[in-house]
Design an enzyme around this catalytic site. Structure first.
Site, PDB file in Angstrom:
ATOM      1  N   ASN A 157     104.554  70.087   9.334  1.00  3.49           N
ATOM      2  CA  ASN A 157     103.998  70.787   8.175  1.00  3.49           C
ATOM      3  C   ASN A 157     102.500  70.545   8.075  1.00  3.49           C
ATOM      4  O   ASN A 157     102.025  69.482   8.465  1.00  3.49           O
ATOM      5  CB  ASN A 157     104.682  70.294   6.892  1.00  3.49           C
ATOM      6  CG  ASN A 157     106.102  70.786   6.778  1.00  3.49           C
ATOM      7  OD1 ASN A 157     106.416  71.901   7.204  1.00  3.49           O
ATOM      8  ND2 ASN A 157     106.977  69.960   6.226  1.00  3.49           N
ATOM      9  N   CYS A 179     112.788  75.076  10.025  1.00  7.86           N
ATOM     10  CA  CYS A 179     112.847  74.375   8.734  1.00  7.86           C
ATOM     11  C   CYS A 179     114.282  74.425   8.233  1.00  7.86           C
ATOM     12  O   CYS A 179     114.929  75.468   8.281  1.00  7.86           O
ATOM     13  CB  CYS A 179     111.903  75.040   7.734  1.00  7.86           C
ATOM     14  SG  CYS A 179     111.898  74.239   6.112  1.00  7.86           S
ATOM     15  N   HIS A 180     114.772  73.307   7.717  1.00  8.30           N
ATOM     16  CA  HIS A 180     116.161  73.249   7.277  1.00  8.30           C
ATOM     17  C   HIS A 180     116.336  73.523   5.781  1.00  8.30           C
ATOM     18  O   HIS A 180     117.448  73.391   5.263  1.00  8.30           O
ATOM     19  CB  HIS A 180     116.765  71.889   7.629  1.00  8.30           C
ATOM     20  CG  HIS A 180     116.019  70.715   7.077  1.00  8.30           C
ATOM     21  ND1 HIS A 180     115.925  69.520   7.726  1.00  8.30           N
ATOM     22  CD2 HIS A 180     115.315  70.553   5.934  1.00  8.30           C
ATOM     23  CE1 HIS A 180     115.217  68.671   7.015  1.00  8.30           C
ATOM     24  NE2 HIS A 180     114.838  69.269   5.924  1.00  8.30           N
ATOM     25  N   HIS A 216     108.977  77.289   2.904  1.00  6.05           N
ATOM     26  CA  HIS A 216     109.100  76.531   1.663  1.00  6.05           C
ATOM     27  C   HIS A 216     108.973  77.415   0.424  1.00  6.05           C
ATOM     28  O   HIS A 216     109.034  76.914  -0.699  1.00  6.05           O
ATOM     29  CB  HIS A 216     108.098  75.383   1.602  1.00  6.05           C
ATOM     30  CG  HIS A 216     108.378  74.308   2.613  1.00  6.05           C
ATOM     31  ND1 HIS A 216     107.386  73.478   3.118  1.00  6.05           N
ATOM     32  CD2 HIS A 216     109.526  73.918   3.225  1.00  6.05           C
ATOM     33  CE1 HIS A 216     107.912  72.642   3.993  1.00  6.05           C
ATOM     34  NE2 HIS A 216     109.211  72.884   4.075  1.00  6.05           N
TER      35      HIS A 216
END
Length: 463
Positions: A157, A179-180, A216
């Site tokens: 990130n 990304c999880h 995000h």
């Protein structure tokens, strides 16, 4: 690569950040449980000793009877050595140290600006990006020189700007970011099915979703399970738990773990906009005006999530270092676990060992209609034999696109500022962030202080 009985036996993986005591161990665990691929993992880290420690830990795994995937781990002293002949490159680095991150996250608090993560947007995410982008310029140039045909998987990130930099420097690169966060929202939908419909134990992979947005700050506008439209189910779930919050595990309470939330930010955004915000509350809160969820510590508590102090990360690092020593000495046995990551599945699909549909971060080629072409977005994509094909996700609702596009354009500004070392351009992005609600005078003072605290990584800047 050598294929035998639907297995790949001589894969070469370069791991940049191979001294990691987190992501690297997750990769080792996933590779150890997968019998269809094997080969060599070259570990490169600016801390060579850390990479060498992981070499010992990784090679000890291959000697075990319960390990299906046999790999040779090798620490490398140079990036070139790691990248030559690589089929896949995995990037998972900490840009700087936790000292710089401490400034990113906590320096703004003196001005009443609170951040729950501080690694993607907000003052902390912006300054982190300014020191990260030059690192990714070097990585992109090295990949271009030593393994231009390799697939590149990024976990670092700020995800969007890391991937965007790779393509800016090497447009032909085959890179994507993982990304999880979306996985957690699929799990929440599974719990909603159980709570509202009485349908138990639905694996998150069986929840079919349409993903669109940026890392995000992702959104889901369609969700189904075996013919059941989950949007009305989620609406009932939100109405039921909006005030109280929802936590499936009473032993993992948000008040005791700053990485856990009661999903109230996610629920509030659903009621505002009618589609599902698909990241964790700690990340989502940083993309909208600060007074919504991050006005002060009391507001954060009311929304039932936590601010993650960097002091905790420093203490956690100490614990990981102690664990590393125990793993090397044999005092502790490496436990194979379900990591929840999909990197190995993605590698298998790209090798032609089965198709996969999952979310990723990649430049926009039209998969989101109302986001600028070339900016990095997060949507679903089809992974198949040496191919990644983004899946058309439609368009963001007008009410949400304004929130998202503010960050898209800000990220483009940050990229240009980092590449040209332009203080004024960087500052314009800084004051345009929705968390920066202080006066121009105070914003300039804060920005200069934060840059001063990370100046070791800002070579060529006039501060």
């Amino acid at each position: 690569m050598k294929y035998v009985d639907n297995k790949v036996l001589d894969l070469n993986i370069a791991y940049i950040g191979g001294g990691s005591r987190g992501w690297a161990w997750n990769l080792m665990s996933d590779l150890a449980k997968e019998e269809s691929i094997s080969g060599t993992v070259k570990l490169y880290d600016i801390d060579y000793d850390a990479a060498h420690d992981n070499e010992i830990i990784g090679n000890s795994l291959s000697k075990r009877q319960d390990v299906k995937g046999k790999w040779l781990y090798k620490a490398c002293e140079t990036l070139k050595e790691a990248l030559i002949d690589a089929d896949f490159v995995i990037i998972s680095i900490l840009p700087g140290t936790f000292d710089e991150m401490e400034s990113d996250v906590h320096a703004p608090e003196k001005y009443g600006i609170y951040q729950s993560v501080g690694d993607t947007v907000g003052p902390g995410g912006i300054v982190r990006a300014l020191r990260t982008i030059p690192m990714f310029v070097d990585i992109a140039n090295a990949i271009k020189e030593y393994c231009p045909d390799a697939w590149v998987i990024n976990y670092t990130n700020p995800m969007t700007l890391c991937v965007r930099t790779l393509y800016e420097i090497f447009p032909e690169i085959k890179a994507f970011g993982c990304c999880h966060e979306v996985f957690g929202t699929q799990k929440l939908l599974s719990r909603a099915l159980q709570d509202i419909k009485g349908i138990n134990d639905v694996p998150r992979e069986d929840i079919k979703i349409n993903v669109l947005g940026i890392n995000h700050f992702t959104w889901i506008d369609k969700a189904r399970y075996k013919g059941i439209d989950l949007m009305p189910v989620y609406k009932q779930f939100v109405d039921k738990y909006y005030e109280s919050g929802f936590q499936s595990d009473a032993n993992d309470n948000w008040m005791n773990n700053s990485f856990v939330s009661a999903e109230r930010v996610k629920f509030d955004l659903f009621l505002r906009y009618g589609i599902i915000a698909a990241a964790g509350d700690r990340h989502l809160a940083e993309f909208v005006p600060g007074y919504w969820y991050l006005k002060d510590s009391e507001t954060v508590r009311e929304w039932m999530f936590g601010l993650t102090p960097v002091s905790w990360r420093k203490e956690d690092l100490k614990r990981r270092l102690e664990r590393s020593k125990k793993l090397i000495s044999g005092e502790e046995k490496f436990e194979l676990k379900e990591t929840g990551e999909e990197g190995v599945k993605q590698i298998k699909a790209l090798l032609g060992l089965g198709d996969l549909v999952t979310n990723l971060n990649i430049p926009n080629y039209g998969q989101i209609e109302n986001v600028p072409y070339g900016s990095v977005v997060e949507t679903n994509a089809l992974f198949s034999d040496n191919t990644v094909k983004p899946i058309s996700s439609g368009k963001l609702p007008d009410s949400i696109s304004g929130l998202v596009l503010r960050h898209v354009y800000n990220q483009e500004t940050i990229l240009k500022a980092a590449l040209t070392k332009n203080f004024d351009l960087a500052f314009s992005a800084f004051v345009n962030d929705p968390l920066v609600t202080i006066s121009l005078k105070d914003a300039k003072k804060l920005f200069k202080e934060m840059l001063e605290n990370t100046k070791e990584y800002l070579n060529g800047w006039k501060l």
